[in-house]
Design an enzyme around this catalytic site. Sequence first.
Site, PDB file in Angstrom:
ATOM      1  N   SER A 123      55.944  36.315  42.763  1.00  0.00           N
ATOM      2  CA  SER A 123      55.980  35.277  41.728  1.00  0.00           C
ATOM      3  C   SER A 123      57.415  35.039  41.309  1.00  0.00           C
ATOM      4  O   SER A 123      58.260  35.938  41.427  1.00  0.00           O
ATOM      5  CB  SER A 123      55.173  35.750  40.519  1.00  0.00           C
ATOM      6  OG  SER A 123      55.437  34.934  39.407  1.00  0.00           O
TER       7      SER A 123
ATOM      8  N   TYR B 272      52.791  42.048  33.871  1.00  0.00           N
ATOM      9  CA  TYR B 272      52.711  41.184  35.053  1.00  0.00           C
ATOM     10  C   TYR B 272      54.069  41.084  35.743  1.00  0.00           C
ATOM     11  O   TYR B 272      54.192  41.277  36.959  1.00  0.00           O
ATOM     12  CB  TYR B 272      52.222  39.794  34.621  1.00  0.00           C
ATOM     13  CG  TYR B 272      52.148  38.779  35.749  1.00  0.00           C
ATOM     14  CD1 TYR B 272      51.142  38.837  36.703  1.00  0.00           C
ATOM     15  CD2 TYR B 272      53.085  37.751  35.836  1.00  0.00           C
ATOM     16  CE1 TYR B 272      51.079  37.898  37.734  1.00  0.00           C
ATOM     17  CE2 TYR B 272      53.029  36.812  36.860  1.00  0.00           C
ATOM     18  CZ  TYR B 272      52.020  36.893  37.809  1.00  0.00           C
ATOM     19  OH  TYR B 272      51.960  35.964  38.821  1.00  0.00           O
TER      20      TYR B 272
HETATM   21  P1  NAI Z   1      43.333  33.073  41.926  1.00  0.00           P
HETATM   22  O1  NAI Z   1      42.825  33.804  40.733  1.00  0.00           O
HETATM   23  O2  NAI Z   1      42.801  31.710  42.187  1.00  0.00           O
HETATM   24  O3  NAI Z   1      43.165  33.966  43.200  1.00  0.00           O
HETATM   25  C1  NAI Z   1      43.382  35.343  43.188  1.00  0.00           C
HETATM   26  C2  NAI Z   1      42.274  36.022  43.983  1.00  0.00           C
HETATM   27  O4  NAI Z   1      42.513  37.419  44.004  1.00  0.00           O
HETATM   28  C3  NAI Z   1      40.914  35.821  43.348  1.00  0.00           C
HETATM   29  O5  NAI Z   1      39.995  35.252  44.258  1.00  0.00           O
HETATM   30  C4  NAI Z   1      40.491  37.210  42.926  1.00  0.00           C
HETATM   31  O6  NAI Z   1      39.089  37.436  43.028  1.00  0.00           O
HETATM   32  C5  NAI Z   1      41.269  38.082  43.882  1.00  0.00           C
HETATM   33  N1  NAI Z   1      41.441  39.436  43.340  1.00  0.00           N
HETATM   34  C6  NAI Z   1      41.747  39.805  42.097  1.00  0.00           C
HETATM   35  N2  NAI Z   1      41.767  41.132  41.994  1.00  0.00           N
HETATM   36  C7  NAI Z   1      41.466  41.622  43.212  1.00  0.00           C
HETATM   37  C8  NAI Z   1      41.324  42.930  43.741  1.00  0.00           C
HETATM   38  N3  NAI Z   1      41.485  44.007  42.967  1.00  0.00           N
HETATM   39  N4  NAI Z   1      41.025  43.070  45.038  1.00  0.00           N
HETATM   40  C9  NAI Z   1      40.832  41.975  45.820  1.00  0.00           C
HETATM   41  N5  NAI Z   1      40.941  40.725  45.357  1.00  0.00           N
HETATM   42  C10 NAI Z   1      41.254  40.549  44.076  1.00  0.00           C
HETATM   43  O7  NAI Z   1      44.904  33.005  41.735  1.00  0.00           O
HETATM   44  P2  NAI Z   1      46.025  32.320  42.642  1.00  0.00           P
HETATM   45  O8  NAI Z   1      46.750  31.371  41.801  1.00  0.00           O
HETATM   46  O9  NAI Z   1      45.470  31.852  43.887  1.00  0.00           O
HETATM   47  O10 NAI Z   1      46.996  33.570  42.863  1.00  0.00           O
HETATM   48  C11 NAI Z   1      47.262  34.115  44.112  1.00  0.00           C
HETATM   49  C12 NAI Z   1      48.525  34.962  44.016  1.00  0.00           C
HETATM   50  O11 NAI Z   1      49.612  34.123  43.664  1.00  0.00           O
HETATM   51  C13 NAI Z   1      48.462  36.061  42.983  1.00  0.00           C
HETATM   52  O12 NAI Z   1      49.073  37.218  43.458  1.00  0.00           O
HETATM   53  C14 NAI Z   1      49.277  35.481  41.868  1.00  0.00           C
HETATM   54  O13 NAI Z   1      49.872  36.459  41.052  1.00  0.00           O
HETATM   55  C15 NAI Z   1      50.350  34.716  42.607  1.00  0.00           C
HETATM   56  N6  NAI Z   1      50.975  33.678  41.822  1.00  0.00           N
HETATM   57  C16 NAI Z   1      50.279  32.593  41.383  1.00  0.00           C
HETATM   58  C17 NAI Z   1      50.899  31.629  40.623  1.00  0.00           C
HETATM   59  C18 NAI Z   1      50.166  30.446  40.137  1.00  0.00           C
HETATM   60  O14 NAI Z   1      50.752  29.680  39.381  1.00  0.00           O
HETATM   61  N7  NAI Z   1      48.933  30.211  40.525  1.00  0.00           N
HETATM   62  C19 NAI Z   1      52.325  31.733  40.269  1.00  0.00           C
HETATM   63  C20 NAI Z   1      52.947  32.923  40.769  1.00  0.00           C
HETATM   64  C21 NAI Z   1      52.303  33.850  41.502  1.00  0.00           C
END
Ligand code: NAI
Length: 700
Positions: free
Chosen positions: A577, A590
């Site tokens: 991130s 975080y």
């Molecule tokens: P999201 O919440 O849509 O997807 C994250 C997925 O990870 C979810 O499907 C969730 O079920 C899964 N997850 C959570 N804990 C888990 C675990 N213990 N084991 C397996 N799966 C697990 O979020 P998004 O936006 O797609 O985020 C993806 C990555 O991008 C994350 O690492 C997030 O920190 C990073 N990120 C996202 C940003 C944003 O603005 N959306 C900005 C910066 C980083």
Amino acid sequence: MADVADIQLLENRWDEAYAATLDEPGRLLYRSNLLGADKRITNYGGGNTSAKVLHKDPLTGEDVVVLWVKGSGGDVGTMKRDGFSTLYMDKLEQLKGLYRGLEHEDEMVGYLPHCTFNLNPRAASIDTPLHAYLPYRHVDHMHPDAVIAIAATANSRALTREIFGDEIGWLPWRRPGFQLGLDLSAFARDNPNAKGVVLESHGLFTWGDTAGESYETTLRIINTAIRYFDGKTRSRPAFGGAVVSPLAETDRQAVAAKLLPAIRQRISAAERKVGHFDDSPAVLDFVNSRDLKPLAALGTSCPDHFLRTKIRPLVLPFDPASNNLDAVLSSLDDAIADYRADYTGYYERCKHPDSPAIRDPNAVIYLVPGVGMISFAKDKATARIAAEFYVNAINVMRGASSVDTYVGLSEQEAFNIEYWLLEEAKLQRMPKPKSLVGRVALVTGAAGGIGRAIAGKLLSEGACVVLTDIDGAALEETKANFAKSFGADHVRAVTLDVTDEAAVADGFTRAVVDYGGLDILVSNAGISSSAPVEETTLAMWNRNIDILAKGYFLVAREAFRLMRGQKLGGSVVFIASKNGLAASPGASAYCTAKAAEIHLARCLALEGADVGIRVNVVNPDAVLRGSKIWTGEWREQRAAAYNLQPDDLEEHYRKRSMLKLSVYPEDIAEAVYFLASDLAAKSTGNIINVDAGNAQSFTR
Ligand code: NAI
């Protein structure tokens, strides 16, 4: 005597009322799809069907007879109406006048496009003359295991007569082409009462006056063969009986998980391969049997079989009783080298002055006593289909060897088909493969917004993708959608929590058993949280560190173990991130965990470089669309922090960025694709920010 009630006969699925609503080409398609739906009738892509139909000629307005016949490529079971080529029958008849004899028969293929009716762009297949010159309105050419079992015996002519009497004739082996068309025509002329013919080492032709009659005859003849073999084989163990006992299912999987990457590593030098594992009862019967080695050495018979499986499989010397897996693994180099030498010898012995250059000399099929069958090919569908074809070959050997001596096709004939110039031309016409064909990727958090976009991008570039997420329901839905767009072969789903060490190991094992290895890991699973430090509970702190630091460590460690053993390099991409580089108030847990991710990636880049494992990071920022992170509390808190309505957040972040652009999940996926693919073959330890420009997170 066999108990007839138990025999698995083919069921007549013809619906005459439905068929009556269709036009003649429609009935041909209906018949083709019905026949191809049962793999006992014909193997995938094997066989073809035809009908001779009266049409108005678009130029003269006169009635002309047109041959509708399955075109080149395709599969009768799944084809659509546009899968048929259409040719003027009178022009096809005129070709007989141009035929200069057997040694020139390949040139006849070049005349077929001149016979095209109605500008149909579907290329006519090499089998077209086989259908054209049979004087019957409807013709089926199928590859039923039960009939090939007759066709692949030393005494197939006598056996055909014993089983079918005068109704079905027999023709000696001849490579499909113009001459075989003439042979069939002569047979039909001399045997006006015959309903079909067995082609030695090949398959079955049957015919009828109507579509329904042809279908029924085809089924009846195959059922006669099934009944015959059932009576002969029921009381006898197949293949001389079992000489080894199979391992339990989980142990079979464990052995496969070790063998698959070890084989893949050794055969992927020129082209990365994808694996397939099959331990179905039919396969186990064969690999555990006394006759495994001698029968495997004879090679397959039907040309369709060995074009997919190569003429022979490689039998590995695994002994389930002593579990000598280590010895098998250490002897793998020699076993594979021997196979290649054997294949090169076959090429050298059989080649002609104008033969195409030798192709990949590695085995496609690997047979493992007590465990099952492994197959490898350039992509998953091809590896799976090769395995299905070898199961067809096993069925054929089971039948043939139980009633007579099984005979494979002669080495020279096999070569003449494998290296046929027409076959080579087909290969040369194939489009260039996509950039990630043959690669296997595992994506964590694949049911989330960014993970889904990443998986979609990798799939669209031809990779096989193992989707993993803690949310099983969302994961299954994601998998189903991808299977629709990219085909079920390319996608698997494993529900796993990245913080659970055993579950992570299990997920990687699944990837290996399903696809043969791993080339790309995208560690993306994540959460977000925000609170001033005084209000940050230990639980919140631990949750961030658990998922974002420990979870990333666990999946990366497993990938490293696998990739190092695989010796094919690899690419690991972390989704961190902007906050891993730029400190942000009110989100210390975080931000700290994301910073740990980035530093872990750098450490691993150092450790992986000597074996070609690259480790890079993509830093997203403010990706609101599709993200579950941005649907909950985090969204409310961020909006409150800026004194905004939640719906105004995306616009706020756009304006805040240097480039004044919103960042979408697909933008992150592009950066991941670059790092995961060979485009970034010379990049490791890097960070790409995909945040529309943010001075705070410039790397230095
Ligand atoms: P999201 O919440 O849509 O997807 C994250 C997925 O990870 C979810 O499907 C969730 O079920 C899964 N997850 C959570 N804990 C888990 C675990 N213990 N084991 C397996 N799966 C697990 O979020 P998004 O936006 O797609 O985020 C993806 C990555 O991008 C994350 O690492 C997030 O920190 C990073 N990120 C996202 C940003 C944003 O603005 N959306 C900005 C910066 C980083």
